[in-house]
Design an enzyme around this catalytic site. Sequence first.
Site, PDB file in Angstrom:
ATOM      1  N   ASP A 101       3.024   6.063  -1.523  1.00  0.00           N
ATOM      2  CA  ASP A 101       4.372   5.538  -1.291  1.00  0.00           C
ATOM      3  C   ASP A 101       5.322   6.275  -2.251  1.00  0.00           C
ATOM      4  OD1 ASP A 101       6.276   3.667  -0.302  1.00  0.00           O
ATOM      5  OD2 ASP A 101       5.866   2.301  -1.939  1.00  0.00           O
ATOM      6  N   PHE A 150       6.459  -1.823   5.608  1.00  0.00           N
ATOM      7  CA  PHE A 150       5.388  -2.352   4.775  1.00  0.00           C
ATOM      8  C   PHE A 150       4.193  -2.635   5.674  1.00  0.00           C
ATOM      9  CE2 PHE A 150       2.964  -5.301   2.179  1.00  0.00           C
ATOM     10  CZ  PHE A 150       2.981  -4.635   0.969  1.00  0.00           C
ATOM     11  N   VAL A 151       3.075  -1.994   5.376  1.00  0.00           N
ATOM     12  CA  VAL A 151       1.902  -2.114   6.238  1.00  0.00           C
ATOM     13  C   VAL A 151       0.776  -2.876   5.555  1.00  0.00           C
ATOM     14  CG1 VAL A 151       2.443  -0.044   7.590  1.00  0.00           C
ATOM     15  CG2 VAL A 151       1.028   0.164   5.539  1.00  0.00           C
ATOM     16  N   ASP A 157      -2.989  -4.981   1.396  1.00  0.00           N
ATOM     17  CA  ASP A 157      -2.692  -6.419   1.343  1.00  0.00           C
ATOM     18  C   ASP A 157      -1.217  -6.757   1.297  1.00  0.00           C
ATOM     19  OD1 ASP A 157      -2.212  -5.480  -1.354  1.00  0.00           O
ATOM     20  OD2 ASP A 157      -2.216  -7.572  -1.963  1.00  0.00           O
ATOM     21  N   ARG A 163      -6.299  -7.762   3.903  1.00  0.00           N
ATOM     22  CA  ARG A 163      -7.099  -6.561   3.601  1.00  0.00           C
ATOM     23  C   ARG A 163      -8.236  -6.374   4.600  1.00  0.00           C
ATOM     24  NH1 ARG A 163      -5.625  -4.554  -1.492  1.00  0.00           N
ATOM     25  NH2 ARG A 163      -5.147  -6.095  -3.087  1.00  0.00           N
TER      26      ARG A 163
HETATM   27  P1  5GP Z   1       2.822   4.271  -5.004  1.00  0.00           P
HETATM   28  O1  5GP Z   1       2.396   4.241  -6.437  1.00  0.00           O
HETATM   29  O2  5GP Z   1       2.593   5.581  -4.324  1.00  0.00           O
HETATM   30  O3  5GP Z   1       4.222   3.761  -4.829  1.00  0.00           O
HETATM   31  O4  5GP Z   1       1.987   3.178  -4.238  1.00  0.00           O
HETATM   32  C1  5GP Z   1       0.631   3.218  -4.128  1.00  0.00           C
HETATM   33  C2  5GP Z   1       0.066   1.831  -3.965  1.00  0.00           C
HETATM   34  O5  5GP Z   1       1.051   0.858  -3.570  1.00  0.00           O
HETATM   35  C3  5GP Z   1      -0.975   1.827  -2.886  1.00  0.00           C
HETATM   36  O6  5GP Z   1      -2.228   2.073  -3.444  1.00  0.00           O
HETATM   37  C4  5GP Z   1      -0.859   0.433  -2.322  1.00  0.00           C
HETATM   38  O7  5GP Z   1      -1.687  -0.432  -3.047  1.00  0.00           O
HETATM   39  C5  5GP Z   1       0.573   0.034  -2.558  1.00  0.00           C
HETATM   40  N1  5GP Z   1       1.399   0.225  -1.352  1.00  0.00           N
HETATM   41  C6  5GP Z   1       2.328   1.155  -1.111  1.00  0.00           C
HETATM   42  N2  5GP Z   1       2.890   1.011   0.102  1.00  0.00           N
HETATM   43  C7  5GP Z   1       2.272  -0.069   0.650  1.00  0.00           C
HETATM   44  C8  5GP Z   1       2.402  -0.725   1.923  1.00  0.00           C
HETATM   45  O8  5GP Z   1       3.180  -0.382   2.821  1.00  0.00           O
HETATM   46  N3  5GP Z   1       1.590  -1.802   2.106  1.00  0.00           N
HETATM   47  C9  5GP Z   1       0.689  -2.236   1.185  1.00  0.00           C
HETATM   48  N4  5GP Z   1      -0.058  -3.290   1.488  1.00  0.00           N
HETATM   49  N5  5GP Z   1       0.547  -1.633  -0.015  1.00  0.00           N
HETATM   50  C10 5GP Z   1       1.333  -0.562  -0.273  1.00  0.00           C
HETATM   51 MG    MG Z   2      -0.879  -4.665  -3.246  1.00  0.00          MG
END
Ligand code: 5GP
Ligand code: MG
Length: 174
Positions: A101, A150-151, A157, A163
Amino acid sequence: MTEIKQILFDEETIAAKVEDLAKRISADYAGKDLVLICILKAAVMFTTDLMRSITVPAVVEFIQAASYGKSTTSSRNVVIVQDLKEDIANRHILLLDTIIDTGETLHTLLKLLSERKPASLDVAVLLDKKCRRIVEVPVAYKGFDIPDDFVVGYGMDCGEQFRNLPYIAALETR
Ligand code: 5GP
Ligand code: MG
């Protein structure tokens, strides 16, 4: 109340993409000592499916990170809450997450793990929410690009729920 809005990727679509990634990884790591690192908890399903289809010898290790602070406004603080149990020096490391993300989690883990002098260090993700990126992360293997939704499901989760869904869906909160 939180409900599923739309299924984005069904089981068959996910399985075909994971198989495709496993083929590429198996070809690239032939003859190498491959260590798959599953980033808990979201990458659990992706890791188990991927490793089942990888045809070269591979071991699996686990790491868990947590992040604090608002991801949209400023940089978050990513900390390791459960570290690896094994030394990764001189080994070929593939870090696995289901989704990237902002990139902050993978950026922090790459920085930390690179200090341990692995032979190589790369990233595989199933989903990429590119429009949300704050820090650049080199992603060697990627499944799908997705928009800013948001997925949940396939390991991901919302408040620890969803999950276990075998598919990936967008959420609707009302
Ligand atoms: P980042 O550090 O790249 O922003 O996010 C990584 C982590 O955020 C992922 O491992 C995941 O746990 C969570 N995350 C990011 N986007 C989503 C989303 O759309 N849905 C969910 N359930 N978790 C997300
Ligand atoms: Mg989470």
